[in-house]
Design a protein around this motif. Structure first.
Motif, PDB file in Angstrom:
ATOM      1  N   VAL A  60       1.174  -1.576   0.248  1.00 41.87           N
ATOM      2  CA  VAL A  60       0.143  -0.413   0.224  1.00 41.87           C
ATOM      3  C   VAL A  60       1.080   1.521  -0.192  1.00 41.87           C
ATOM      4  N   ASP A  61       1.848   1.329   1.257  1.00 41.75           N
ATOM      5  CA  ASP A  61       2.980   2.141   0.531  1.00 41.75           C
ATOM      6  C   ASP A  61       4.796   2.232   1.470  1.00 41.75           C
ATOM      7  N   SER A  82       1.869   5.281  -3.176  1.00 39.46           N
ATOM      8  CA  SER A  82       1.355   5.728  -1.965  1.00 39.46           C
ATOM      9  C   SER A  82      -0.120   5.416  -2.345  1.00 39.46           C
ATOM     10  N   ASN A  83      -0.999   4.450  -0.635  1.00 37.49           N
ATOM     11  CA  ASN A  83      -2.387   4.499  -0.924  1.00 37.49           C
ATOM     12  C   ASN A  83      -2.393   3.868  -2.169  1.00 37.49           C
ATOM     13  N   SER A  84      -1.584   2.889  -2.461  1.00 27.20           N
ATOM     14  CA  SER A  84      -2.169   1.100  -3.799  1.00 27.20           C
ATOM     15  C   SER A  84      -1.023   1.932  -4.976  1.00 27.20           C
ATOM     16  N   PRO A 131       4.672   8.093   0.070  1.00 28.79           N
ATOM     17  CA  PRO A 131       3.566   7.838   0.968  1.00 28.79           C
ATOM     18  C   PRO A 131       3.972   8.981   1.770  1.00 28.79           C
ATOM     19  N   ARG A 136       0.049   6.650   6.276  1.00 27.18           N
ATOM     20  CA  ARG A 136       0.208   6.891   5.295  1.00 27.18           C
ATOM     21  C   ARG A 136       1.998   5.802   5.537  1.00 27.18           C
TER      22      ARG A 136
END
Length: 170
Positions: A60-61, A82-84, A131, A136
């Motif tokens: 994800v991060d 960052s955030n996938s 991120p 994050r």
């Protein structure tokens, strides 16, 4: 690190998946690694080293180096996520079996730029999908993850280090 003799084998070392928030102070990561035998269609695996928050090749991060022959070919990839949402930059440096690489990256204090290095040479700069901020978080991780074949695959790591360079000395 060894995958063992199973198709979904893995080996992972992590400090904390939520240990760091980038964009507060400068951050430096460095390590030295080698992949003993390269990935093939019959014996597929990926290798990650850097900041990473999952036991998958795509966190994800994270900010990290990636070797993933199946999706990106034989070169080291420099990655931010960052955030996938990922940004992947090809380093132009091929991963050669049984060869040591010193890999490093620095994140500036604002969290707006990551500069990647291999063997002391700058190979990529990424300014997107870094991120930063609340939610994050990420942490140091080394991951070897197998996805096909039953012959154990190995990566060796000589060292890894990470440090925060405080904007205001303590």
């Amino acid at each position: 690190f060894s995958t063992g003799a199973v198709a979904n084998g893995q080996s992972c070392l992590e400090k904390s998946a939520t240990g760091f928030v980038l964009g507060v102070n400068a951050f430096h990561f460095e390590g030295r690694a080698r992949i003993v035998t390269l990935s093939t269609a019959a014996e597929e695996f990926g290798f990650v080293m850097g900041l990473h928050d999952a036991i998958t090749l795509n966190p994800v991060d994270g900010v990290y180096f990636l070797y993933n022959r199946l999706n990106y070919g034989t070169n080291w990839q420099c990655v931010t996520s960052s955030n996938s949402t990922m940004t992947v930059s090809d380093s132009g440096i091929a991963v050669v079996a049984n060869t040591w690489y010193r890999i490093a990256f620095t994140v500036n204090a604002a969290g707006t730029e990551v500069i990647f290095y291999i063997n002391g040479n700058r190979v990529a700069t990424i300014t997107t999908n870094i991120p930063t901020g609340a939610g994050r978080t990420t942490g140091p991780r080394i991951l070897l993850l197998k996805s096909a074949g039953t012959t154990a695959r190995t990566a060796q790591v000589d060292y890894w280090l990470h440090k925060i360079v405080y904007s205001t000395p303590r």
